[in-house]
Design a protein around this motif. Structure first.
Motif, PDB file in Angstrom:
ATOM      1  N   VAL A 154       0.841  -1.210   0.000  1.00 52.89           N
ATOM      2  CA  VAL A 154       0.000   0.000   0.000  1.00 52.89           C
ATOM      3  C   VAL A 154       0.873   1.256   0.000  1.00 52.89           C
ATOM      4  O   VAL A 154       0.556   2.255  -0.640  1.00 52.89           O
ATOM      5  CB  VAL A 154      -0.987  -0.027   1.194  1.00 52.89           C
ATOM      6  N   GLN A 189      -0.190  -3.902   4.348  1.00 52.34           N
ATOM      7  CA  GLN A 189      -1.637  -3.637   4.385  1.00 52.34           C
ATOM      8  C   GLN A 189      -1.966  -2.815   5.615  1.00 52.34           C
ATOM      9  O   GLN A 189      -2.678  -3.283   6.514  1.00 52.34           O
ATOM     10  CB  GLN A 189      -2.396  -4.964   4.487  1.00 52.34           C
ATOM     11  N   ASN A 228      -6.856   0.768   7.853  1.00 55.18           N
ATOM     12  CA  ASN A 228      -7.698   1.865   7.323  1.00 55.18           C
ATOM     13  C   ASN A 228      -7.345   2.331   5.914  1.00 55.18           C
ATOM     14  O   ASN A 228      -7.916   3.300   5.436  1.00 55.18           O
ATOM     15  CB  ASN A 228      -7.658   3.109   8.221  1.00 55.18           C
ATOM     16  N   ALA A 240      -6.447   1.751   1.608  1.00 52.15           N
ATOM     17  CA  ALA A 240      -6.606   0.906   0.415  1.00 52.15           C
ATOM     18  C   ALA A 240      -5.521   1.292  -0.576  1.00 52.15           C
ATOM     19  O   ALA A 240      -5.041   2.421  -0.575  1.00 52.15           O
ATOM     20  CB  ALA A 240      -7.974   1.144  -0.201  1.00 52.15           C
ATOM     21  N   LYS A 241      -5.130   0.352  -1.415  1.00 59.56           N
ATOM     22  CA  LYS A 241      -4.086   0.633  -2.406  1.00 59.56           C
ATOM     23  C   LYS A 241      -4.564   1.687  -3.407  1.00 59.56           C
ATOM     24  O   LYS A 241      -3.832   2.581  -3.760  1.00 59.56           O
ATOM     25  CB  LYS A 241      -3.677  -0.658  -3.122  1.00 59.56           C
ATOM     26  N   VAL A 260      -7.540   4.503  -4.022  1.00 56.49           N
ATOM     27  CA  VAL A 260      -8.645   5.188  -3.344  1.00 56.49           C
ATOM     28  C   VAL A 260      -9.674   5.603  -4.395  1.00 56.49           C
ATOM     29  O   VAL A 260      -9.620   6.688  -4.959  1.00 56.49           O
ATOM     30  CB  VAL A 260      -8.130   6.397  -2.537  1.00 56.49           C
TER      31      VAL A 260
END
Ligand code: M6R
Length: 365
Positions: free
Chosen positions: A153, A354, A357, A359-360, A362
């Protein structure tokens, strides 16, 4: 797989010499020592103004790009976060160039900003890592980063390859506009070709950086990062990376802003990471280091042998990175900043690839 590394992030940090070289080789002609961009559907040399738009780490690549494009290509550059740009009703003269930077090519705010710029008469150029992405498809032209898939991430190799593309854009545009001669083009592009080898040398400092992470950053509640000029975005990037994966509060500041407030935070419990390659701004940053140390601050310096020699007595620790042309320093100095965050997070035992909160990509606003 992770290629023998414990995390994708480590693998991706170590891939940087390779992918920086791949991205550069697509635009560099070794015989002539010139940069050639892919054919564009508009006249790049004629753009009166550039607007740089992105989110997160990609926005910080754009901020470095602004320093380069103004100094070297002598073109006016605006910069904004996509999530602010799209809601501020920006006024744009027809025929400007809007540059969108995105690893995933799917970031919702960046895409919305692209659509706004298309509707407002801009030539839209995107620097993306995912060639089939929505941002790539909707742009008038694409300059690809050849970083390969980025799984962690935390963005690492996407950032340094974004910088390589922006450096090439700067050199090519400067040449087209007559802002630099062939000699300067050859010098700057040769400096770029040295980056993969220098980046490999930086990776050799991994153990030292791990030791600094463990002794100074892991125990900290707050960390400050300082830099000036094109090292200022790296201070922001260092702080972002540390927050994101280690959950330690960190702030990046322009070194010259310290005395306008944040120096009040300084005491023995707040480590200060200073990014200070030897460049025309080095002396200014060095006096800020002095001010921090005088107030009991514990300083770690990233510089080159010359800069480290000058700050060694003041700093608690200093890492001497290879000396490079100041033009390419931001690409090189991105790497130890990533390593520092990585080792701190590993030491704290967080989920490095990871983080909570996050995400890779958005894809929501
Ligand atoms: O895919 P994008 O480059 O558009 O993503 C932008 C940001 O979400 C991203 O850079 C984020 O800040 C990273 N996780 C930081 O390491």
């Amino acid at each position: 797989g992770k290629g023998g590394h414990r995390h994708f992030m480590a693998k991706e940090i170590f891939e940087q010499p390779q992918v920086i070289g791949d991205t550069l080789n697509a635009m560099f002609n070794p015989a002539a020592r010139t940069i050639t961009l892919p054919a564009l559907p508009f006249d790049l040399a004629a753009v009166p103004r550039i607007t740089m738009i992105a989110c997160g780490t990609a926005s910080l690549a754009g901020m470095v790009g602004r320093y380069w494009l103004e100094r070297v290509a002598r073109v006016p550059v605006d910069w904004d976060l996509a999530s602010e740009f799209r809601y501020r009703a920006p006024v744009m003269a027809d025929g400007g160039l809007a540059v969108f930077i995105s690893q995933s090519g799917e970031t919702a705010d960046t895409l919305a900003a692209l659509r706004y710029c298309k509707a407002h008469g801009q030539h839209c150029l995107s620097i993306v890592n995912a060639p089939e992405s929505t941002i790539a498809r909707e742009s008038h032209a694409v300059l690809p980063t050849l970083a390969g898939p980025e799984i962690g991430v935390a963005s690492t190799k996407a950032f340094t390859t974004q910088l390589v593309v922006l450096a090439c854009l700067t050199i090519a545009l400067a040449k087209m506009r007559g802002a630099i001669d062939h000699e300067t083009e050859a010098r700057l592009s040769s400096a770029l070709t040295e980056v993969p080898a220098r980046a490999a040398e930086v990776l050799n400092h991994d153990e030292r950086i791990r030791a600094i992470a463990q002794s100074m950053l892991t125990p900290a509640r707050d960390v400050l990062y300082l830099g000036r000029g094109s090292s200022y975005p790296l201070a922001l990037e260092g702080a972002l990376k540390l927050k994101e994966i280690s959950y330690i509060h960190a702030e990046g500041y322009a070194a010259g802003e310290m005395k306008h407030g944040p120096i009040a935070l300084i005491d023995e419990s707040v480590p200060v990471v200073v990014i200070a390659p030897s460049d025309p701004l080095f002396d200014k940053t060095a006096s800020n280091v002095q001010e921090v140390v005088a107030r009991g601050g514990k300083v770690v310096v990233f510089s080159d042998p010359e800069g480290v020699a000058r700050l060694r007595d003041l700093a608690l620790d200093a890492i001497a990175l290879p000396a490079v042309d100041p033009f390419v320093a931001p690409i090189l100095y991105a790497i130890p900043v990533q390593q520092l965050a990585y080792h701190t997070a590993v030491d704290k035992g967080t989920d490095v690839d990871q983080p909570r909160n996050l995400a890779k990509a958005v894809t929501v606003e």
